[in-house]
Design an enzyme around this catalytic site. Structure first.
Site, PDB file in Angstrom:
ATOM      1  N   GLU A   1      37.850  12.485  44.375  1.00  0.00           N
ATOM      2  CA  GLU A   1      39.318  12.489  44.355  1.00  0.00           C
ATOM      3  C   GLU A   1      39.946  11.349  45.130  1.00  0.00           C
ATOM      4  OE1 GLU A   1      38.187  16.761  43.426  1.00  0.00           O
ATOM      5  OE2 GLU A   1      37.433  15.132  44.689  1.00  0.00           O
TER       6      GLU A   1
ATOM      7  N   ALA B   1      39.196  16.952  36.699  1.00  0.00           N
ATOM      8  CA  ALA B   1      40.458  17.488  36.200  1.00  0.00           C
ATOM      9  C   ALA B   1      40.963  16.663  35.028  1.00  0.00           C
ATOM     10  CB  ALA B   1      41.494  17.503  37.320  1.00  0.00           C
TER      11      ALA B   1
ATOM     12  N   GLY C   1      37.025  18.437  40.443  1.00  0.00           N
ATOM     13  CA  GLY C   1      37.228  19.859  40.199  1.00  0.00           C
ATOM     14  C   GLY C   1      36.029  20.533  39.576  1.00  0.00           C
TER      15      GLY C   1
ATOM     16  N   GLU D   1      33.952  21.494  42.429  1.00  0.00           N
ATOM     17  CA  GLU D   1      34.609  22.601  43.138  1.00  0.00           C
ATOM     18  C   GLU D   1      34.363  23.927  42.413  1.00  0.00           C
ATOM     19  OE1 GLU D   1      38.422  21.237  45.552  1.00  0.00           O
ATOM     20  OE2 GLU D   1      38.561  20.545  43.482  1.00  0.00           O
TER      21      GLU D   1
END
Length: 702
Positions: free
Chosen positions: A124, A62, A101, A104
């Site tokens: 994370e 991210a 992310g 993901e």
């Protein structure tokens, strides 16, 4: 600037993300991916979709600069849901890194192919978070619960080969010839894969609808909670990650994903996450300095390390592990042989701990050339002196270096507290002299304090930092003072420890209180491990007015009775022959009581919160004085030193961030109270702290 482009190639809709340097998943990237997927869904020419990235990497996570700003639509869960709901098969093409992310998003795709050498992980928890877009739900469905827990709780990054074995990816693309147009060849292989997918798998694989690949053993989650409580003390994100993965096995996907998102949002606003983001950015910034021009850097191809003791051999390994040929120089063959034996033991330990392979160990070993001949320094580009911590000894070594080295060679001293300006003044080339304070074990510890003398050139400083970056070290620039940033502050910390002993706190209580606070080890355990004689010798170089001699009288008496810590099996604690702590020695408690009585201390009950406040705020106030003097460029640099070199809890962001999060006005008032109680010789509040207490944050020095 467009961050996601769309084109159809041979029946495949190719959505390409281009957001250099690491394709961070910013708002524009998220919006571009959704638009690309929606367009592909409606495009009659597209039979399948390929999601890929330009540059050296897939999406590496991210855009964390957005975390402290209002949320911008679309969110990452919106992107993930859009990809998974696409009526046409979506394939992720992974190269470089797919982290956080990025992974993901890849897991939301129906298929994943990766280039050999790619790295994948949900990292994370390193930022005080958990995956917030389905990572804790989809990963267990691909790799199983145990593997998912291992990856998520540890923020572990795995290779593409391991990802294939665990079924995280479906196919690997081998390394292509060096002279080939690699991105185009990767694309060709991926397009071929995408063209076959619709015929081979008419029913799309959506992980939100997939069952767990293995049955989950009873009690596995409680076992993980217990294990991670020990390994990742006080880290809320790790325990929340276990909760979220457990939900994937006990709740419907839609309910479990809501729990994951709620936990993510709570953690995102937590002090731990803010502290971890702070230290992340602080490490990125560390090692930078203001300059009016871009200085040139010298090419460093061969280095020499002088001194084959513990520090010298560790430094030599740090360089050889990074691929530098290293000359390891000692004054005698016996000392040199002992150094080589030490290196062999360290390499064997690294292999045993699976940090390196046997082949990597052989390569590192072969890059180190032992010698006792100073003449061999003639062709080296950089010399790191790592001999005994004595200014006269170092000066003699420097004289030998200058006699045999080229005039343009950079010469660094690995000193932990001596005045490097003296060494520079005695050099015919003072602009080439710099300090590199490595931390032990130097081949493992990431921190290096780079000491900028009054004479060194910007080119020397820049070259040193560039080399250390190649060694994968975290560099912090310090000015010259006794102990530089880290050890100067640590003496203040240990001063309060010593005084608290005399006032009535036991070694065990002090160590336990600061361990519970989050320090990696208690201060007296650290002193025993390092060797009480090391700091004893350092204090011999100081004037009595430079430190509170009362605070270290017990330490000195232990050394003088040959109780030097773990290496002599006795210090503040007893140790067995293997160095295992056996407990407090009653004779040490008697020594403390006798010394306290001799100095006029009246024993009293000391609370744990007082131990924490006095020791930690001693660090903060000394750090603030360092800012006042311009020794450190910023409070965040000090935090980087303490998190990476002294075991300060990362989730508290370092001592200066901890003080700011606690309220600098409150910290300043507490220090003023200590000044009233204990005198202002050591508790005089720093100007930068008083200024910070007015506006709530530390000011940058430069």
């Amino acid at each position: 600037m467009m961050t996601a482009e769309y084109q159809v190639i041979e029946g495949v809709a190719v959505v390409t993300v281009d957001n250099p340097p690491v394709n961070a998943i910013s708002q524009t990237v998220r919006d571009g991916i959704i638009k690309g997927i929606d367009r592909a869904s409606a495009d009659p020419e597209a039979q399948s979709v390929l999601l890929r990235c330009e540059g050296k990497t897939f999406m590496a996570g991210a855009d964390i600069s957005e975390f402290d700003k209002p949320a911008l639509a679309p969110s990452l869960p919106d992107v993930v849901n859009c990809i998974e709901a696409c009526p046409k098969p979506v394939v992720a093409l992974i190269h470089g890194y797919a982290l956080g992310g990025g992974l993901e998003i890849a897991m939301a795709c129906h298929y994943r192919i990766a280039q050999e050498g790619a790295k994948l992980g949900l990292t994370e928890t390193n930022l005080g978070l958990i995956p917030g877009a389905g990572g804790t739900q989809r990963l267990p469905r691909l790799v199983g619960v145990s593997k998912a827990l291992d990856m998520i709780t540890g923020g572990k990054i795995i290779s593409s080969e391991e990802a294939l074995e665990s079924k995280l990816v479906d196919k690997l693309i081998g390394h292509l010839p060096e002279k080939s147009d690699e991105p185009q060849n990767m694309l060709k292989v991926a397009l071929n894969y995408c063209q076959k997918v619709p015929q081979q798998t008419p029913v799309l694989r959506r992980l939100s609808q997939a069952p767990m690949p293995h049955q989950v053993a009873e009690g596995v989650f409680d076992e993980w909670r217990t294990k991670m409580h020990k390994r990742k003390r006080n880290l809320n994100a790790v325990q929340s990650a276990i909760d979220a993965v457990e939900a994937s096995t006990k709740q419907p996907f839609d309910e479990a994903i809501k729990l994951e998102r709620n936990l993510f949002m709570l953690l995102r606003e937590s002090q731990q996450a803010k502290a971890l983001r702070h230290i992340f950015f602080a490490e990125k910034k560390a090692g930078q300095f203001n300059t009016k021009s871009v200085p040139s850097t010298q090419k460093i191809q061969k280095v020499a390390v002088i001194g084959a003791g513990t520090m010298g051999t560790g430094i030599a390994m740090a360089f050889s592990n990074a691929g530098y040929p290293v000359l390891l120089l000692e004054k005698s063959h016996v000392a040199l042989e002992q150094g080589i034996t030490r290196i062999e033991k360290m390499l064997a330990s690294s292999i045993k701990r699976e940090k390196i392979t046997a082949a990597q160990a052989d390569k590192s070993r072969n890059l180190i050339t032992p010698t006792t001949d100073y003449q061999s320094l003639q062709d080296v580009d950089m010399v790191i002196e790592a001999v005994f911590e004595d200014l006269e000894v170092k000066s003699q070594v420097f004289a030998q270096i200058h006699e045999h080295c080229r005039s343009d060679a950079i010469i660094a001293s690995n000193t932990s507290y001596l005045d490097i300006n003296v060494l520079a003044m005695g050099s015919p080339y003072p602009e080439n002299i710099i300090g590199m304070h490595f931390f032990s074990p130097a081949n493992i510890m990431k921190l290096v304090e780079v000491i900028r003398t009054d004479y060194c050139s910007e080119a020397t400083l820049t070259t040193a930092i560039k080399v250390l970056k190649h060694l994968n070290k975290v560099s912090v620039i310090s000015g010259v003072c006794h102990g530089f940033i880290g050890n100067r502050m640590y003496q203040s910390y240990q001063r309060e420890v010593g005084l608290l002993l005399l006032e009535g706190a036991s070694p065990k209580q002090i160590d336990q209180a600061l361990y519970n606070f989050g320090m990696a080890m208690g201060p007296l355990s650290v002193a025993d491990m390092s060797g009480l004689d090391i700091s004893y010798m350092m204090r011999k170089s100081l004037n009595k007015e430079d430190y509170d001699s009362r605070a270290f009288l017990v330490h000195d008496r232990l050394v003088e009775s040959n109780r030097k810590g773990r290496k002599t099996h006795s210090g503040f604690y007893k140790y067995d022959e293997n160095g295992k702590k056996l407990g407090t020695d009653p004779s040490v408690l008697q020594l403390i009581a006798a010394t306290a009585s001799e100095l006029g201390f009246q024993p009293r009950e000391v609370k744990d919160n007082e131990i924490i406040d006095r020791c930690i705020l001693a660090l903060v106030n000394e750090g603030a004085h360092i800012l006042d003097e311009g020794i450190a460029a910023s409070a965040s640099d000090i935090d980087v030193v303490y998190v990476n070199g002294y075991g300060f809890p990362r989730h508290l962001g370092g001592p200066m961030h901890y003080a700011q999060a606690s309220g600098l006005d409150h910290v300043a008032k507490t220090i003023d109270q200590f000044s009233s109680s204990y005198g202002d010789r050591w508790w005089k509040s720093a100007a930068s702290l008083r200024a910070g207490s007015q506006n709530g944050k530390w000011e940058e020095v430069v």
